[in-house]
Design an enzyme around this catalytic site. Structure first.
Site, PDB file in Angstrom:
ATOM      1  N   HIS A  15       0.872  -1.199   0.000  1.00 28.57           N
ATOM      2  CA  HIS A  15       0.000   0.000   0.000  1.00 28.57           C
ATOM      3  C   HIS A  15       0.900   1.239   0.000  1.00 28.57           C
ATOM      4  O   HIS A  15       1.516   1.565   1.008  1.00 28.57           O
ATOM      5  CB  HIS A  15      -0.911   0.017   1.233  1.00 28.57           C
ATOM      6  CG  HIS A  15      -1.888   1.157   1.235  1.00 28.57           C
ATOM      7  ND1 HIS A  15      -3.239   0.990   1.437  1.00 28.57           N
ATOM      8  CD2 HIS A  15      -1.722   2.502   1.064  1.00 28.57           C
ATOM      9  CE1 HIS A  15      -3.854   2.149   1.395  1.00 28.57           C
ATOM     10  NE2 HIS A  15      -2.946   3.098   1.162  1.00 28.57           N
ATOM     11  N   HIS A  17       1.541   5.416  -1.722  1.00 28.38           N
ATOM     12  CA  HIS A  17       1.185   6.571  -2.544  1.00 28.38           C
ATOM     13  C   HIS A  17       2.468   7.135  -3.144  1.00 28.38           C
ATOM     14  O   HIS A  17       3.329   7.610  -2.415  1.00 28.38           O
ATOM     15  CB  HIS A  17       0.470   7.642  -1.702  1.00 28.38           C
ATOM     16  CG  HIS A  17      -0.796   7.136  -1.103  1.00 28.38           C
ATOM     17  ND1 HIS A  17      -2.010   7.242  -1.734  1.00 28.38           N
ATOM     18  CD2 HIS A  17      -1.028   6.465   0.053  1.00 28.38           C
ATOM     19  CE1 HIS A  17      -2.952   6.676  -0.987  1.00 28.38           C
ATOM     20  NE2 HIS A  17      -2.372   6.191   0.109  1.00 28.38           N
ATOM     21  N   LEU A  18       2.552   7.071  -4.480  1.00 23.36           N
ATOM     22  CA  LEU A  18       3.764   7.568  -5.149  1.00 23.36           C
ATOM     23  C   LEU A  18       3.565   8.955  -5.733  1.00 23.36           C
ATOM     24  O   LEU A  18       4.527   9.581  -6.168  1.00 23.36           O
ATOM     25  CB  LEU A  18       4.179   6.620  -6.274  1.00 23.36           C
ATOM     26  CG  LEU A  18       5.047   5.433  -5.895  1.00 23.36           C
ATOM     27  CD1 LEU A  18       5.375   4.611  -7.143  1.00 23.36           C
ATOM     28  CD2 LEU A  18       6.326   5.869  -5.198  1.00 23.36           C
ATOM     29  N   ARG A  19       2.309   9.418  -5.802  1.00 21.70           N
ATOM     30  CA  ARG A  19       1.997  10.711  -6.440  1.00 21.70           C
ATOM     31  C   ARG A  19       2.428  10.683  -7.909  1.00 21.70           C
ATOM     32  O   ARG A  19       2.547   9.631  -8.507  1.00 21.70           O
ATOM     33  CB  ARG A  19       2.638  11.890  -5.671  1.00 21.70           C
ATOM     34  CG  ARG A  19       2.401  11.875  -4.167  1.00 21.70           C
ATOM     35  CD  ARG A  19       0.941  11.759  -3.769  1.00 21.70           C
ATOM     36  NE  ARG A  19       0.749  11.998  -2.332  1.00 21.70           N
ATOM     37  CZ  ARG A  19      -0.273  11.537  -1.645  1.00 21.70           C
ATOM     38  NH1 ARG A  19      -1.219  10.830  -2.220  1.00 21.70           N
ATOM     39  NH2 ARG A  19      -0.393  11.801  -0.359  1.00 21.70           N
ATOM     40  N   ASN A  43      -5.104   7.346  -6.177  1.00 20.44           N
ATOM     41  CA  ASN A  43      -5.823   8.594  -5.845  1.00 20.44           C
ATOM     42  C   ASN A  43      -5.054   9.832  -6.295  1.00 20.44           C
ATOM     43  O   ASN A  43      -4.784  10.743  -5.523  1.00 20.44           O
ATOM     44  CB  ASN A  43      -6.173   8.658  -4.352  1.00 20.44           C
ATOM     45  CG  ASN A  43      -4.962   8.644  -3.440  1.00 20.44           C
ATOM     46  OD1 ASN A  43      -3.907   8.119  -3.802  1.00 20.44           O
ATOM     47  ND2 ASN A  43      -5.099   9.216  -2.259  1.00 20.44           N
ATOM     48  N   LYS A 101      -9.281  -0.269  -5.996  1.00 24.12           N
ATOM     49  CA  LYS A 101      -9.336   0.398  -4.698  1.00 24.12           C
ATOM     50  C   LYS A 101     -10.705   1.001  -4.463  1.00 24.12           C
ATOM     51  O   LYS A 101     -11.225   1.752  -5.284  1.00 24.12           O
ATOM     52  CB  LYS A 101      -8.265   1.508  -4.649  1.00 24.12           C
ATOM     53  CG  LYS A 101      -8.189   2.256  -3.321  1.00 24.12           C
ATOM     54  CD  LYS A 101      -7.587   1.419  -2.221  1.00 24.12           C
ATOM     55  CE  LYS A 101      -7.770   2.030  -0.839  1.00 24.12           C
ATOM     56  NZ  LYS A 101      -6.786   3.038  -0.497  1.00 24.12           N
ATOM     57  N   HIS A 138     -10.564   1.022   1.671  1.00 25.81           N
ATOM     58  CA  HIS A 138     -10.364   2.032   2.719  1.00 25.81           C
ATOM     59  C   HIS A 138     -11.581   1.914   3.632  1.00 25.81           C
ATOM     60  O   HIS A 138     -12.674   2.366   3.279  1.00 25.81           O
ATOM     61  CB  HIS A 138     -10.250   3.439   2.118  1.00 25.81           C
ATOM     62  CG  HIS A 138      -9.964   4.477   3.168  1.00 25.81           C
ATOM     63  ND1 HIS A 138      -8.748   5.138   3.256  1.00 25.81           N
ATOM     64  CD2 HIS A 138     -10.705   4.935   4.210  1.00 25.81           C
ATOM     65  CE1 HIS A 138      -8.769   5.949   4.305  1.00 25.81           C
ATOM     66  NE2 HIS A 138      -9.957   5.856   4.889  1.00 25.81           N
ATOM     67  N   LEU A 221      -5.026   9.225   7.793  1.00 27.06           N
ATOM     68  CA  LEU A 221      -6.323   8.548   7.859  1.00 27.06           C
ATOM     69  C   LEU A 221      -6.158   7.105   7.408  1.00 27.06           C
ATOM     70  O   LEU A 221      -5.468   6.874   6.405  1.00 27.06           O
ATOM     71  CB  LEU A 221      -7.354   9.265   6.977  1.00 27.06           C
ATOM     72  CG  LEU A 221      -7.843  10.589   7.544  1.00 27.06           C
ATOM     73  CD1 LEU A 221      -8.697  11.347   6.521  1.00 27.06           C
ATOM     74  CD2 LEU A 221      -8.633  10.395   8.837  1.00 27.06           C
ATOM     75  N   HIS A 253       2.932  14.574   1.578  1.00 24.31           N
ATOM     76  CA  HIS A 253       2.364  15.904   1.316  1.00 24.31           C
ATOM     77  C   HIS A 253       3.468  16.894   1.675  1.00 24.31           C
ATOM     78  O   HIS A 253       4.083  16.748   2.744  1.00 24.31           O
ATOM     79  CB  HIS A 253       1.150  16.191   2.211  1.00 24.31           C
ATOM     80  CG  HIS A 253      -0.033  15.308   1.929  1.00 24.31           C
ATOM     81  ND1 HIS A 253      -0.940  15.581   0.930  1.00 24.31           N
ATOM     82  CD2 HIS A 253      -0.459  14.176   2.510  1.00 24.31           C
ATOM     83  CE1 HIS A 253      -1.880  14.646   0.914  1.00 24.31           C
ATOM     84  NE2 HIS A 253      -1.606  13.768   1.863  1.00 24.31           N
ATOM     85  N   ALA A 265      -4.104  14.841   5.386  1.00 23.89           N
ATOM     86  CA  ALA A 265      -3.844  13.567   6.051  1.00 23.89           C
ATOM     87  C   ALA A 265      -2.805  12.796   5.255  1.00 23.89           C
ATOM     88  O   ALA A 265      -2.911  12.701   4.034  1.00 23.89           O
ATOM     89  CB  ALA A 265      -5.130  12.760   6.138  1.00 23.89           C
TER      90      ALA A 265
HETATM   91  C1  NCD Z   1      -3.606   9.146   1.891  1.00 23.10           C
HETATM   92  C2  NCD Z   1      -3.149  10.193   0.884  1.00 23.10           C
HETATM   93  O1  NCD Z   1      -2.629  11.231   1.296  1.00 23.10           O
HETATM   94  O2  NCD Z   1      -3.256   9.946  -0.322  1.00 23.10           O
HETATM   95  N1  NCD Z   1      -3.622   9.736   3.201  1.00 23.10           N
HETATM   96  C3  NCD Z   1      -3.568   9.080   4.386  1.00 23.10           C
HETATM   97  O3  NCD Z   1      -3.694   9.734   5.416  1.00 23.10           O
HETATM   98  N2  NCD Z   1      -3.351   7.787   4.457  1.00 23.10           N
HETATM   99  C4  NCD Z   1      -4.930   8.588   1.485  1.00 23.10           C
HETATM  100  C5  NCD Z   1      -5.318   7.333   2.232  1.00 23.10           C
HETATM  101  O4  NCD Z   1      -4.703   6.270   2.043  1.00 23.10           O
HETATM  102  O5  NCD Z   1      -6.251   7.379   3.028  1.00 23.10           O
HETATM  103 ZN    ZN Z   2      -3.324   5.086   1.516  1.00 27.91          ZN
END
Ligand code: NCD
Ligand code: ZN
Length: 380
Positions: A15, A17-19, A43, A101, A138, A221, A253, A265
């Site tokens: 799991h 997030h690479l943006r 996302n 997802k 999620h 989150l 972020h 988050a």
């Molecule tokens: C994630 C994000 O910033 O893309 N943020 C997080 O707090 N985990 C989104 C997610 O996985 O809920």
């Molecule tokens: Zn996530």
């Protein structure tokens, strides 16, 4: 005698997030220094909702990858109310998508286009089950009446149980499980149900957000919970059960989006993730179980072979950088910034930088093309 090094099969991050764009170029090496594969969350803005968009994102990731790093992105489709079973079949046939997802609309960062009705989406869930693709969930309700600390527990009974009953055989991952209720739900569920656990939910409870003031870099989150929940997660992760595996949910972020009036988050743990997991497993006296959790259970669940090579962690003090450069948009602050960790991953110096830190790729003449994913070798 406690060991001074630990060598394990190369882990995967189930799991992440690479943006995209410049931010991706900066964060990708921090994952690829350690993990052989990662399930890349969809996302983005706009979200990755089609097989073609997932393939294009996959290509951008490989184009951004440093040539000396060996890393395979495992792509995901973002489900919206408009997703069709045909799109699921296209994604499965294309070969780079390993899962879909489910974001309840409004539950977290960039989830506004997520699902608004989990009953109406059942034909799509059935298509996933028919193709053998897992649904990554999620698991939080968005009902504003429900306290933010209870949103996972309420989701399990209100939405996840009916979904599992309605689509038997569907593989489901309860992503970033954060509560004792979530752990118990997985253990009592069918063998097609599993969960990922983050390093920050293993090491921190909700007190981390408020220690000495408000700490936005510990806000994610689902939100960090009470100590009793952290202890349940540690027990699950270190139990040896194949139903629990590593998923960092590293979610960068830039500082300005965290340290502001309404901060985003997400915790950017990639630069210290495996070291954080090793610390949590060591604290639980279960270092011998780290390999199963980090390198075997997830691959088995997805029907993929484990990685063939290994990584070594050494017991030495590693100071967590106070910030990590991420281009003109600002820097990134990892959890534990400025503190020290007791383990460090041994990594070769790549890109002219010292071991443990790799530069974003400069320019590649030939984009790298990875082998297609062959699931036939390891059916569930
Ligand atoms: C994630 C994000 O910033 O893309 N943020 C997080 O707090 N985990 C989104 C997610 O996985 O809920
Ligand atoms: Zn996530």
């Amino acid at each position: 005698m406690t060991p001074t090094t630990l060598t394990i099969t190369r882990p995967d991050d189930w799991h992440l997030h690479l943006r995209d764009g410049e931010l991706m170029a900066h964060v990708l090496p921090h994952t690829a220094r350690c993990f052989g594969r990662a399930v890349v969350m969809p996302n983005l803005k706009p979200p990755v909702t089609t097989a073609a968009a997932a393939r294009a994102y996959y290509d951008r990731i490989l184009d951004a990858l440093h040539p000396d790093l060996d890393f395979t992105p495992l792509m995901t489709l973002y489900l919206t109310d408009a997703t069709t079973p045909a799109e699921i079949e296209r994604a499965r046939a294309d070969g780079v998508v390993v899962a879909a997802k489910l974001y309840p609309a409004g539950a977290t960062t960039n989830s506004d286009e997520g699902l608004t009705d989990l009953v109406r989406a059942r034909p799509v869930f059935a298509a996933l089950a028919a193709c053998g693709l897992p649904l990554l969930v999620h698991g939080e309700v968005t009902d504003p009446e429900v306290d933010v600390f209870d949103r996972e527990a309420v989701f399990l009974e209100r939405h996840l149980r009916p979904l599992l009953d309605a689509v038997p055989g569907l593989k489901v991952v309860l992503e970033h499980v954060t509560t004792k209720q979530g752990v118990d739900f997985v253990l009592q569920g069918p063998p097609t149900l599993a969960a990922t656990i983050t390093a920050h939910h293993l090491l921190y409870n909700r007190g981390a957000m408020f220690r000495g003031g408000l700490n936005p870099h510990y806000y994610c989150l689902p939100v960090l919970k009470r100590e009793e929940h952290r202890l349940a997660l540690v027990e699950a992760a270190t139990s040896g059960s194949p139903r629990f595996f590593l998923g960092t949910d590293s979610a960068p972020h830039v500082r300005g989006a965290k340290e502001c009036g309404c901060g985003c988050a997400g915790i950017f743990s990639a630069p210290v993730a495996i070291e954080m997991y090793a610390t949590a497993f060591e604290q639980a006296g279960a270092l011998d179980r780290l390999e199963g959790f980090a390198s075997r259970h997830g691959a088995a669940f997805y029907g993929l072979p484990p990685n063939r090579d290994t990584v070594t962690l050494s017991r030495r003090e590693r100071s967590v950088p106070a910030a990590i450069a991420a281009g003109p948009a600002g820097d990134l602050v990892p959890p534990g910034a400025g503190a020290t960790l007791g383990w460090e991953l041994d990594t070769p110096a790549i890109g002219g930088l010292p071991g443990g830190v790799v530069a974003p790729r400069e320019k590649r003449e030939e984009p790298r093309r990875r082998m297609p994913l062959d699931r036939s070798e390891f059916p569930l």
